[in-house]
Design a protein around this motif. Structure first.
Motif, PDB file in Angstrom:
ATOM      1  N   TYR A  27       0.764  -1.124  -0.046  1.00  0.00           N
ATOM      2  CA  TYR A  27       0.016  -0.045   0.093  1.00  0.00           C
ATOM      3  C   TYR A  27       0.907   1.443   0.084  1.00  0.00           C
ATOM      4  O   TYR A  27       0.728   1.970  -0.773  1.00  0.00           O
ATOM      5  CB  TYR A  27      -0.908   0.127   1.258  1.00  0.00           C
ATOM      6  CG  TYR A  27      -2.297  -0.716   1.067  1.00  0.00           C
ATOM      7  CD1 TYR A  27      -3.476   0.115   0.560  1.00  0.00           C
ATOM      8  CD2 TYR A  27      -2.343  -2.119   1.076  1.00  0.00           C
ATOM      9  CE1 TYR A  27      -4.755  -0.451   0.407  1.00  0.00           C
ATOM     10  CE2 TYR A  27      -3.694  -2.810   0.931  1.00  0.00           C
ATOM     11  CZ  TYR A  27      -4.810  -1.892   0.392  1.00  0.00           C
ATOM     12  OH  TYR A  27      -5.963  -2.380   0.480  1.00  0.00           O
ATOM     13  N   SER A  28       1.980   1.378   0.791  1.00  0.00           N
ATOM     14  CA  SER A  28       2.652   2.380   0.981  1.00  0.00           C
ATOM     15  C   SER A  28       3.417   2.870  -0.343  1.00  0.00           C
ATOM     16  O   SER A  28       3.568   3.833  -0.755  1.00  0.00           O
ATOM     17  CB  SER A  28       3.778   2.536   2.203  1.00  0.00           C
ATOM     18  OG  SER A  28       3.100   2.259   3.317  1.00  0.00           O
ATOM     19  N   THR A  29       3.848   1.651  -1.092  1.00  0.00           N
ATOM     20  CA  THR A  29       4.356   1.807  -2.226  1.00  0.00           C
ATOM     21  C   THR A  29       3.500   2.543  -3.185  1.00  0.00           C
ATOM     22  O   THR A  29       3.994   3.207  -4.134  1.00  0.00           O
ATOM     23  CB  THR A  29       4.812   0.720  -2.932  1.00  0.00           C
ATOM     24  OG1 THR A  29       6.016   0.071  -1.775  1.00  0.00           O
ATOM     25  CG2 THR A  29       5.951   0.708  -4.192  1.00  0.00           C
ATOM     26  N   VAL A  30       2.383   2.246  -3.186  1.00  0.00           N
ATOM     27  CA  VAL A  30       1.188   2.677  -4.434  1.00  0.00           C
ATOM     28  C   VAL A  30       0.961   4.076  -3.889  1.00  0.00           C
ATOM     29  O   VAL A  30       0.865   4.939  -4.801  1.00  0.00           O
ATOM     30  CB  VAL A  30       0.017   1.871  -4.464  1.00  0.00           C
ATOM     31  CG1 VAL A  30      -1.026   2.449  -5.339  1.00  0.00           C
ATOM     32  CG2 VAL A  30       0.356   0.292  -4.879  1.00  0.00           C
ATOM     33  N   VAL A  31       0.953   4.459  -2.493  1.00  0.00           N
ATOM     34  CA  VAL A  31       0.830   5.781  -2.236  1.00  0.00           C
ATOM     35  C   VAL A  31       2.046   6.599  -2.811  1.00  0.00           C
ATOM     36  O   VAL A  31       1.731   7.849  -3.215  1.00  0.00           O
ATOM     37  CB  VAL A  31       0.715   5.687  -0.692  1.00  0.00           C
ATOM     38  CG1 VAL A  31       0.607   7.395  -0.092  1.00  0.00           C
ATOM     39  CG2 VAL A  31      -0.658   4.973  -0.106  1.00  0.00           C
ATOM     40  N   ALA A  32       3.135   6.119  -2.565  1.00  0.00           N
ATOM     41  CA  ALA A  32       4.242   6.762  -3.269  1.00  0.00           C
ATOM     42  C   ALA A  32       4.134   7.006  -4.749  1.00  0.00           C
ATOM     43  O   ALA A  32       4.624   7.890  -5.524  1.00  0.00           O
ATOM     44  CB  ALA A  32       5.482   5.918  -2.923  1.00  0.00           C
ATOM     45  N   ALA A  33       3.829   6.099  -5.373  1.00  0.00           N
ATOM     46  CA  ALA A  33       3.532   6.088  -6.833  1.00  0.00           C
ATOM     47  C   ALA A  33       2.507   7.008  -7.225  1.00  0.00           C
ATOM     48  O   ALA A  33       2.800   8.010  -8.106  1.00  0.00           O
ATOM     49  CB  ALA A  33       3.070   4.621  -7.347  1.00  0.00           C
ATOM     50  N   CYS A  34       1.452   7.303  -6.472  1.00  0.00           N
ATOM     51  CA  CYS A  34       0.663   8.339  -6.657  1.00  0.00           C
ATOM     52  C   CYS A  34       0.839   9.769  -6.509  1.00  0.00           C
ATOM     53  O   CYS A  34       0.684  10.650  -7.060  1.00  0.00           O
ATOM     54  CB  CYS A  34      -0.954   8.413  -5.667  1.00  0.00           C
ATOM     55  SG  CYS A  34      -1.760   6.654  -6.092  1.00  0.00           S
ATOM     56  N   ARG A  35       1.956   9.750  -5.542  1.00  0.00           N
ATOM     57  CA  ARG A  35       2.598  11.130  -5.195  1.00  0.00           C
ATOM     58  C   ARG A  35       3.613  11.371  -6.499  1.00  0.00           C
ATOM     59  O   ARG A  35       3.359  12.679  -6.787  1.00  0.00           O
ATOM     60  CB  ARG A  35       3.326  10.931  -3.861  1.00  0.00           C
ATOM     61  CG  ARG A  35       4.129  12.387  -3.450  1.00  0.00           C
ATOM     62  CD  ARG A  35       5.632  12.010  -2.813  1.00  0.00           C
ATOM     63  NE  ARG A  35       6.520  13.024  -3.160  1.00  0.00           N
ATOM     64  CZ  ARG A  35       7.809  12.737  -2.973  1.00  0.00           C
ATOM     65  NH1 ARG A  35       8.426  11.700  -2.697  1.00  0.00           N
ATOM     66  NH2 ARG A  35       8.417  13.916  -3.185  1.00  0.00           N
ATOM     67  N   ARG A  36       4.403  10.677  -6.662  1.00  0.00           N
ATOM     68  CA  ARG A  36       5.044  10.771  -7.933  1.00  0.00           C
ATOM     69  C   ARG A  36       4.431  11.122  -9.151  1.00  0.00           C
ATOM     70  O   ARG A  36       4.846  11.875  -9.956  1.00  0.00           O
ATOM     71  CB  ARG A  36       6.069   9.737  -8.162  1.00  0.00           C
ATOM     72  CG  ARG A  36       7.233   9.399  -6.966  1.00  0.00           C
ATOM     73  CD  ARG A  36       8.164   8.615  -7.308  1.00  0.00           C
ATOM     74  NE  ARG A  36       9.311   8.071  -6.240  1.00  0.00           N
ATOM     75  CZ  ARG A  36       9.073   7.302  -5.333  1.00  0.00           C
ATOM     76  NH1 ARG A  36       8.293   6.470  -5.414  1.00  0.00           N
ATOM     77  NH2 ARG A  36      10.226   6.999  -4.587  1.00  0.00           N
ATOM     78  N   GLY A  37       3.214  10.448  -9.386  1.00  0.00           N
ATOM     79  CA  GLY A  37       2.435  10.800 -10.605  1.00  0.00           C
ATOM     80  C   GLY A  37       1.766  11.961 -10.314  1.00  0.00           C
ATOM     81  O   GLY A  37       0.723  12.183 -11.335  1.00  0.00           O
ATOM     82  N   GLY A  38       1.547  12.776  -9.292  1.00  0.00           N
ATOM     83  CA  GLY A  38       0.723  13.943  -9.027  1.00  0.00           C
ATOM     84  C   GLY A  38      -0.532  13.597  -8.717  1.00  0.00           C
ATOM     85  O   GLY A  38      -1.349  14.407  -8.847  1.00  0.00           O
ATOM     86  N   ALA A  39      -1.004  12.281  -8.357  1.00  0.00           N
ATOM     87  CA  ALA A  39      -2.100  11.819  -8.036  1.00  0.00           C
ATOM     88  C   ALA A  39      -2.441  11.839  -6.534  1.00  0.00           C
ATOM     89  O   ALA A  39      -2.683  10.748  -5.923  1.00  0.00           O
ATOM     90  CB  ALA A  39      -2.652  10.493  -8.666  1.00  0.00           C
ATOM     91  N   THR A  40      -2.570  13.194  -6.120  1.00  0.00           N
ATOM     92  CA  THR A  40      -2.492  13.370  -4.781  1.00  0.00           C
ATOM     93  C   THR A  40      -3.777  12.980  -3.848  1.00  0.00           C
ATOM     94  O   THR A  40      -3.838  12.267  -3.097  1.00  0.00           O
ATOM     95  CB  THR A  40      -2.676  14.959  -4.183  1.00  0.00           C
ATOM     96  OG1 THR A  40      -1.469  15.567  -4.977  1.00  0.00           O
ATOM     97  CG2 THR A  40      -2.548  15.158  -2.852  1.00  0.00           C
ATOM     98  N   GLN A  41      -4.870  13.122  -4.446  1.00  0.00           N
ATOM     99  CA  GLN A  41      -6.141  12.562  -3.882  1.00  0.00           C
ATOM    100  C   GLN A  41      -6.206  11.040  -3.944  1.00  0.00           C
ATOM    101  O   GLN A  41      -6.675  10.326  -2.947  1.00  0.00           O
ATOM    102  CB  GLN A  41      -7.472  13.156  -4.804  1.00  0.00           C
ATOM    103  CG  GLN A  41      -8.864  12.787  -4.062  1.00  0.00           C
ATOM    104  CD  GLN A  41      -8.884  13.431  -2.644  1.00  0.00           C
ATOM    105  OE1 GLN A  41      -8.418  14.591  -2.402  1.00  0.00           O
ATOM    106  NE2 GLN A  41      -9.253  12.499  -1.557  1.00  0.00           N
ATOM    107  N   GLN A  42      -6.001  10.413  -5.035  1.00  0.00           N
ATOM    108  CA  GLN A  42      -5.750   9.080  -4.945  1.00  0.00           C
ATOM    109  C   GLN A  42      -4.709   8.422  -3.838  1.00  0.00           C
ATOM    110  O   GLN A  42      -5.144   7.459  -3.127  1.00  0.00           O
ATOM    111  CB  GLN A  42      -5.217   8.387  -6.283  1.00  0.00           C
ATOM    112  CG  GLN A  42      -6.285   8.465  -7.451  1.00  0.00           C
ATOM    113  CD  GLN A  42      -6.578   9.943  -8.137  1.00  0.00           C
ATOM    114  OE1 GLN A  42      -5.494  10.590  -7.641  1.00  0.00           O
ATOM    115  NE2 GLN A  42      -7.417  10.151  -8.877  1.00  0.00           N
ATOM    116  N   ALA A  43      -3.509   9.150  -3.477  1.00  0.00           N
ATOM    117  CA  ALA A  43      -2.689   8.693  -2.493  1.00  0.00           C
ATOM    118  C   ALA A  43      -3.539   8.822  -1.107  1.00  0.00           C
ATOM    119  O   ALA A  43      -3.624   8.100  -0.308  1.00  0.00           O
ATOM    120  CB  ALA A  43      -1.650   9.731  -2.489  1.00  0.00           C
TER     121      ALA A  43
END
Length: 309
Positions: A193-209
């Motif tokens: 989960y934390s890795t996907v949260v980081a992926a969202c952050r790097r991709g600019g998908a703040t709300q998804q994070a």
């Protein structure tokens, strides 16, 4: 009796010489002294190497990330009539992973498939992680999907290695899809989960994070079921919160970032990265008093003792 004792003594002496010879060959492999190594591989040096000894030699090449040397040793094994050996190939795959060589492993995996020998799990996980370091997220995803066909069952670590590759590349949509596709007998953990949260952050998908973080907070994360037979999401850890606070700060949502910092469970003490993210958020909002307050917390917890001047 004397003759019997002599034969046993000679046997022990031969065994000792064999072990010494193997150690010497492995040292030569690590040093790249292939002229000397080659002289011992065909049996002309007085030894016919067994499977365990071949594995030790390939492992020696792996220890110095010499994937070409590992490949050379596997070829020599074949010339000596040795069948494809999973552990030996595993050491060769690790050598490729350590050298970030991603083309040679494809041939190694195909040879194992043709021989009907499943590759070992750990080398495959390391290879997937190496794909991430090279930015080859598509290859990482391919290898993960290929594992069952090769006869190796992926574990949560396997999925996490592929998720790491996707996260490094900011592929948050692919990472989210992979997270949701993890089977019930290989459930995602807090790293997933934390890795996907980081992926969202790097991709600019703040709300998804933030949505993923909320899912983790509601899930409670004790590893039990949700009443429908599926596993609950794990509880977030300090890395998860750090990533979410950073994502909010980078998106200009500094008030939410500070609120999230304040609401973090007391069981998760702030770390340096989390404090830095909160200070950046406070500074972005012009909250300089709050920034100093946060820095004071950091100093009180072991930072520069001169910070109160």
């Amino acid at each position: 009796w004397r003759r019997g004792r002599g034969r046993r003594g000679a046997g022990r002496g031969g065994s000792d010489r064999r072990k010494l010879a193997l150690r010497t060959v492995c040292a030569a492999v690590r040093a790249g002294a292939w002229v000397d190594v080659n002289a011992t591989l065909d049996g002309s040096g007085g030894f016919r190497w067994g499977p365990g000894e071949w594995r030790a030699m390939v492992q020696a090449a792996s220890q110095v990330a010499d994937w070409r040397g590992a490949r050379r040793l596997l070829d020599a094994m074949g010339r000596c009539g040795m069948p494809a050996d999973g552990p030996a190939y595993g050491h060769a795959l690790v050598a490729c992973a350590r050298a970030s060589e991603l083309e040679a492993p494809m041939a190694l995996l195909e040879e194992l498939r043709e021989a009907g020998v499943p590759p070992e799990l750990r080398p495959l996980n390391q290879l997937i992680a190496a794909c991430g370091r090279r930015g080859k997220w598509k290859l990482a995803s391919y290898l993960l999907a290929k594992m069952p066909e090769l006869g190796t069952r992926p574990t949560t670590v396997s999925y996490n290695s592929a998720l790491g590759a996707l996260s490094r590349a900011g592929q948050w949509e692919e990472a989210t899809r992979l997270l949701r596709s993890m089977p019930r007998d290989t459930p995602p953990d807090v790293v997933s989960y934390s890795t996907v949260v980081a992926a969202c952050r790097r991709g600019g998908a703040t709300q998804q994070a933030l949505d993923l973080l909320d899912e983790m907070r509601v899930g409670g994360g004790d590893g039990g079921g949700d009443g429908g037979g599926g596993p609950l999401p794990p509880a977030p850890n300090a890395f998860t919160f750090t990533t979410a606070v950073t994502a909010l700060a980078e998106a200009g949502r500094w008030r939410e970032a500070l609120q999230m910092y304040d609401d973090m469970p007391s069981s998760l003490p702030p770390n340096e990265a989390l404090l830095h993210a909160a200070v950046v958020a406070a500074s972005a909002g012009g909250e300089w008093r709050r920034s100093l307050e946060l820095l004071g917390v950091r100093l009180a917890e072991g930072g520069d003792e001169g910070g109160d001047h």
